[in-house]
Every structure is written in C-alpha cells, then in structure tokens.
Design a protein around this motif. Sequence first.
Motif, PDB file in Angstrom:
ATOM      1  N   ALA A 125       0.817  -1.217   0.000  1.00 18.22           N
ATOM      2  CA  ALA A 125       0.000   0.000   0.000  1.00 18.22           C
ATOM      3  C   ALA A 125       0.847   1.260   0.000  1.00 18.22           C
ATOM      4  O   ALA A 125       0.382   2.330  -0.419  1.00 18.22           O
ATOM      5  N   LYS A 126       2.098   1.134   0.428  1.00 20.01           N
ATOM      6  CA  LYS A 126       2.987   2.302   0.514  1.00 20.01           C
ATOM      7  C   LYS A 126       3.773   2.545  -0.771  1.00 20.01           C
ATOM      8  O   LYS A 126       4.436   3.573  -0.903  1.00 20.01           O
ATOM      9  N   LEU A 127       3.726   1.595  -1.703  1.00 16.57           N
ATOM     10  CA  LEU A 127       4.509   1.706  -2.935  1.00 16.57           C
ATOM     11  C   LEU A 127       3.606   1.976  -4.129  1.00 16.57           C
ATOM     12  O   LEU A 127       2.715   1.193  -4.453  1.00 16.57           O
ATOM     13  N   ASP A 128       3.852   3.085  -4.799  1.00 13.36           N
ATOM     14  CA  ASP A 128       3.105   3.469  -5.994  1.00 13.36           C
ATOM     15  C   ASP A 128       4.087   3.503  -7.157  1.00 13.36           C
ATOM     16  O   ASP A 128       5.050   4.274  -7.136  1.00 13.36           O
ATOM     17  N   THR A 129       3.889   2.658  -8.161  1.00 13.45           N
ATOM     18  CA  THR A 129       4.778   2.638  -9.322  1.00 13.45           C
ATOM     19  C   THR A 129       4.100   3.342 -10.495  1.00 13.45           C
ATOM     20  O   THR A 129       2.911   3.131 -10.737  1.00 13.45           O
TER      21      THR A 129
END
Length: 233
Positions: A125-129
Amino acid sequence: MIIRSFQFWLILLCFTAICCNTEKSTRTVDTEPSTESQDSKPQDKNVESESKSDDERMTWQKPSEVINAMGDISDKVVVDLGAGIGYFAFKLLTKCEKVIAVDIAKDKIEILNGFKTTLNPDLQAKLDTRLATVNDPNLKKGEADIILIVNTIAFLQPRVSYLENLKKFLKPSGQIFIVDYKSKRVPDYVPAPDFEERLYIHILEDQLEAAGYQNIVADDTTLEYQYIISASI
C-alpha cells in the motif's frame, strides 16, 4: 580385513559426497525482494547494469548514507525519479510514509510491480509505481515532500526546464535530492559513465539556482565516488 574396512569407508565417503551435491543442486533460491537490501538479479539484459549484487553496490553507493541525509522522513512522501528496478525504492519503504517509484522504461516498471506483489499488504500500500515519459514524470501537483534523483540527472534534458517543472510537484516545504557521479577516476566495479557524460557539481548547482531552487547544499564528502546535492523550493 584391513582391505575390506578401507573399501567400506571409501564407499561411504563417495555416497556422502553424492548426497551433498544433490542437496546443493536442488536447493531453491529465495528471490523475494528485501525492503532493507533490495537488488534482485533479473535475467533481462536491459537491466543488467542494475542487477549487480547488493553487497557490491552498497560498498560504493552507500544507500543508507543517502537516506540518512534526508533526515526524518517517517511522515514524508518520497518520489524515486528514475527508480529502475527499485534499488532505492524498496529501501525507502520502511523509512517513509509512501514511495512513488517513477521510470520511463516499461520493463522496469513491470519488474517493480512483480516485486511489489511479494511484499506484505502494508508495504504494498505504501509503494506506488508509475510509468513516465521523457518530458512528463507522471506526478500530481504538490504530492511529494522529497524528489530523489539517483544516477539520472545527467539524462534529463533540457535540464533547467525539467528541474523548474519538478517544483510544481513538490509541497511548499518540499526538497529535491540529487545523487550523481563525481568527475574523478573510479574503480571498474563502479558503473559510472565516461567523464564527458558526467555532470559537474558546480554546473548542477548553477542549474538548480537558474531553475529557482533555494538553500542549495552540495555534499561531496559523504560518498567517495558521488556527490549529494539538496535544494528546496
């Protein structure tokens, strides 16, 4: 009797060696990315330069030193611009509130997304690619506290305009951190570009100033082969 005893031990020794070799050949390798030392080894030749062993890159890149230079980022949104396959992105995940990993190479974003599925739900949920283009980093206005640019700034053109455009994606108290190669000789294991392709530190300082940044601080001592420049808007 002695001969028979010797033959018995010889057979036992050979059997043990065969068993050990079989165990080694069938042992599986854990390829799940670590959020503390991420640098998996994909087979894609296009990312070969980024698939060095983590231990080797840590020796010269010193990611912990770079992250520490940002200060307390526990409540910060950090953009990893030119994220590649996530060397810094995965290290940042446990340190900050959110990581936005941006790259213009579709295959690298696909690798990042593959790694993302191996993380626990909280870290996912903390990683946006995000897939970007050469002229558009695919960011939203005012969404970033920090934009980190590692080994990428020399490829951003026209640089002053690009840097000026990045300011609108930063929050009012936002900062930019740039890490790139010094103009000095480096060992063969450091994948620095040729001298003519490197960006001199004083030129980058001038370009940041021309782009409207303030509080420009150049650090050329923390890392042996690279400099760190920070600036605010």
